[in-house]
Design a protein around this motif. Sequence first.
Motif, short mmCIF file in Angstrom:
data_model
loop_
_atom_site.label_atom_id
_atom_site.label_comp_id
_atom_site.label_asym_id
_atom_site.label_seq_id
_atom_site.Cartn_x
_atom_site.Cartn_y
_atom_site.Cartn_z
N SER A 26 -23.68 -16.61 -25.54
CA SER A 26 -22.10 -16.79 -24.95
C SER A 26 -22.38 -15.90 -23.28
O SER A 26 -21.27 -16.65 -22.18
CB SER A 26 -20.98 -15.54 -25.56
OG SER A 26 -21.17 -16.62 -26.85
N LEU A 27 -22.90 -14.98 -23.27
CA LEU A 27 -23.03 -14.78 -21.61
C LEU A 27 -23.60 -15.53 -20.16
O LEU A 27 -23.53 -14.94 -19.39
CB LEU A 27 -23.29 -12.91 -21.66
CG LEU A 27 -22.22 -12.83 -22.67
CD1 LEU A 27 -23.31 -10.56 -22.62
CD2 LEU A 27 -21.63 -11.74 -20.99
N ARG A 49 -23.86 -14.67 -17.27
CA ARG A 49 -24.84 -14.18 -16.20
C ARG A 49 -25.63 -15.30 -14.47
O ARG A 49 -25.70 -14.49 -13.24
CB ARG A 49 -26.16 -13.75 -16.86
CG ARG A 49 -25.96 -12.45 -17.13
CD ARG A 49 -27.97 -12.09 -17.85
NE ARG A 49 -27.29 -11.70 -19.39
CZ ARG A 49 -26.71 -11.05 -20.05
NH1 ARG A 49 -26.02 -9.80 -19.27
NH2 ARG A 49 -26.37 -10.72 -20.85
N ILE A 89 -20.60 -8.29 -15.16
CA ILE A 89 -20.37 -7.82 -16.54
C ILE A 89 -19.51 -7.09 -16.51
O ILE A 89 -20.66 -5.56 -16.57
CB ILE A 89 -21.26 -7.99 -17.82
CG1 ILE A 89 -21.98 -10.17 -17.40
CG2 ILE A 89 -20.96 -8.14 -18.84
CD1 ILE A 89 -23.04 -10.06 -18.16
N ILE A 126 -15.75 -10.46 -16.37
CA ILE A 126 -16.81 -10.91 -17.61
C ILE A 126 -16.11 -9.47 -18.50
O ILE A 126 -16.97 -8.17 -18.36
CB ILE A 126 -17.26 -11.48 -18.05
CG1 ILE A 126 -17.32 -12.48 -17.33
CG2 ILE A 126 -17.96 -11.26 -19.55
CD1 ILE A 126 -17.18 -14.19 -18.31
N VAL A 176 -17.44 -7.40 -22.25
CA VAL A 176 -17.45 -7.74 -23.10
C VAL A 176 -17.22 -6.26 -24.08
O VAL A 176 -17.53 -4.98 -23.40
CB VAL A 176 -19.30 -7.26 -23.24
CG1 VAL A 176 -19.50 -7.23 -25.01
CG2 VAL A 176 -19.71 -8.64 -22.53
N VAL A 191 -26.46 -6.47 -23.68
CA VAL A 191 -25.20 -7.02 -22.34
C VAL A 191 -25.44 -7.13 -21.09
O VAL A 191 -25.30 -7.59 -20.47
CB VAL A 191 -24.28 -5.97 -22.70
CG1 VAL A 191 -22.71 -6.31 -21.94
CG2 VAL A 191 -23.68 -6.08 -24.87
#
Lengths: 282, 282
Positions: free
Chosen positions: B13-14, B18, B24, B50, B52, B140
């Motif tokens: 998903s990342l 990235r 992030i 983004i 998380v 992450v």
Amino acid sequence: MKTETTIHGLAASLHPARSARKLIGFVPTMGNLHEGHLNLVREAKNLCDIVVVSIFVNPTQFGPNEDFDNYPRTLEQDSHLLADVGCDIIFAPTVEQLYPKPQVKTKVLVSGVTDMLCGHSRPGHFDGVALIVTKLLNIVQPSYAFFGQKDFQQVVVVKQLVHDLNMPLEIIAVPTTRSADGLALSSRNGYLTAEQRQIAPTIYQSLLAAETQLHDGIALADVLETLKHTLCHAGFEIDYVSAYTPDLEHLTQFDQDVVLFVAAKLGETRLIDNLKVKFIAT
Amino acid sequence: MKTETTIHGLAASLHPARSARKLIGFVPTMGNLHEGHLNLVREAKNLCDIVVVSIFVNPTQFGPNEDFDNYPRTLEQDSHLLADVGCDIIFAPTVEQLYPKPQVKTKVLVSGVTDMLCGHSRPGHFDGVALIVTKLLNIVQPSYAFFGQKDFQQVVVVKQLVHDLNMPLEIIAVPTTRSADGLALSSRNGYLTAEQRQIAPTIYQSLLAAETQLHDGIALADVLETLKHTLCHAGFEIDYVSAYTPDLEHLTQFDQDVVLFVAAKLGETRLIDNLKVKFIAT
């Protein structure tokens, strides 16, 4: 090839490669480089776009009576060797860069796989290794980091911590580089007298003999006894002669792959080596 | 908004963010979200492309007699709240994802700043925090991670380990979110009876009173005694009432900025709060 001595400088040097999402390979060393190290760099060059080699004699992995102060520092000679094998960046920080005052208060401790062998003989050694490797991996942020299998237990410890801490990279273990007579290359070989250097290959020769004996069906305990006896007889003072599984689990019989480990001193010089013996079901 | 329950799924998903080198932001939580958490997410949205949010009740930071089993798990409700504040990805892994069998053998231990306060009252708590935070940050790989200042000591511990281990990110401490009556928001407030909930704001009110007394020149030791007395009188069972510098160094006088810390129980529910008091040279 660039040489960076600060974390900030290294980050700046790596920025273009990181922005371009190039594969970064990392070879951590304590310098005084030999063909074993250079083979790690060659392996890294094969797999990666950019190779960083750190040269840092890490104080926290030396015990109080070990050779930290006398460990050979040969940066100029190392630089020439690294340039020849295509290293892109040398990271050669001061102790203050990696252990700034007032104090590093964090420890990274790996249990289980550090209890035996060099973990037992060198208390605190793998705590120092785990800390510096974690720090260096976070500074360089490579996709792959390369370690020599001569330090077999170190590879197991580093793989364990990378796995446990979910570090985003892969550890590559590279086979031990040896002299023609079998002696595993090591910076500490430079401490040996000419006479000791003649005796030193006995370690690997006796490991090969042990492999043959295991394949001939001789019991593991007896093979280890013979190995000890051979080394004592050759003039070594034995630290350990032991066998573990490749994951460093205990084992008593040769009923699976086994790694034979030796640490032994010639005079003041402590040498280590190991040999993985494949189990072949009959 | 996506919800990922595996490390692999989160990485997938990342990946686009990235690759595009987007910023992030990461907000680690144990779920059962309240406005305090949502303010962390808002702060992250301000600073990053983004965001998380992890929801994971981490077993290693609970003591054997603490509320791990009963800690509220409210993923569905949390998801609605997070969608409303613009969270991009929820990471809600199982215990097995983060603590796979056979065993996590690595510990991350931060000394010094974990000896006092909650480190003293909850042995092993910060070892569990340090481990899970290190793991989550590596999974992450954010540029910024956001923590609430209600857990002041936790912020100090996390900043220390990020600094010591050279983790490539910045920790952002976000001011405590409070109810109108001053009570610091906490998932554990949900354990309080209606009567206890009436008493709970006494913590913050008495911290504010202590601030005034310090600025009025009353000695720090006397201010702490008064604070204890007020809380006891209101029906709290005191765990600690203490003062440290913002770096958690000992101090005995109000001759620099000071942080006042309270941990106290109402019935079975343990509440914590703190207040930083500015030193104003006269």
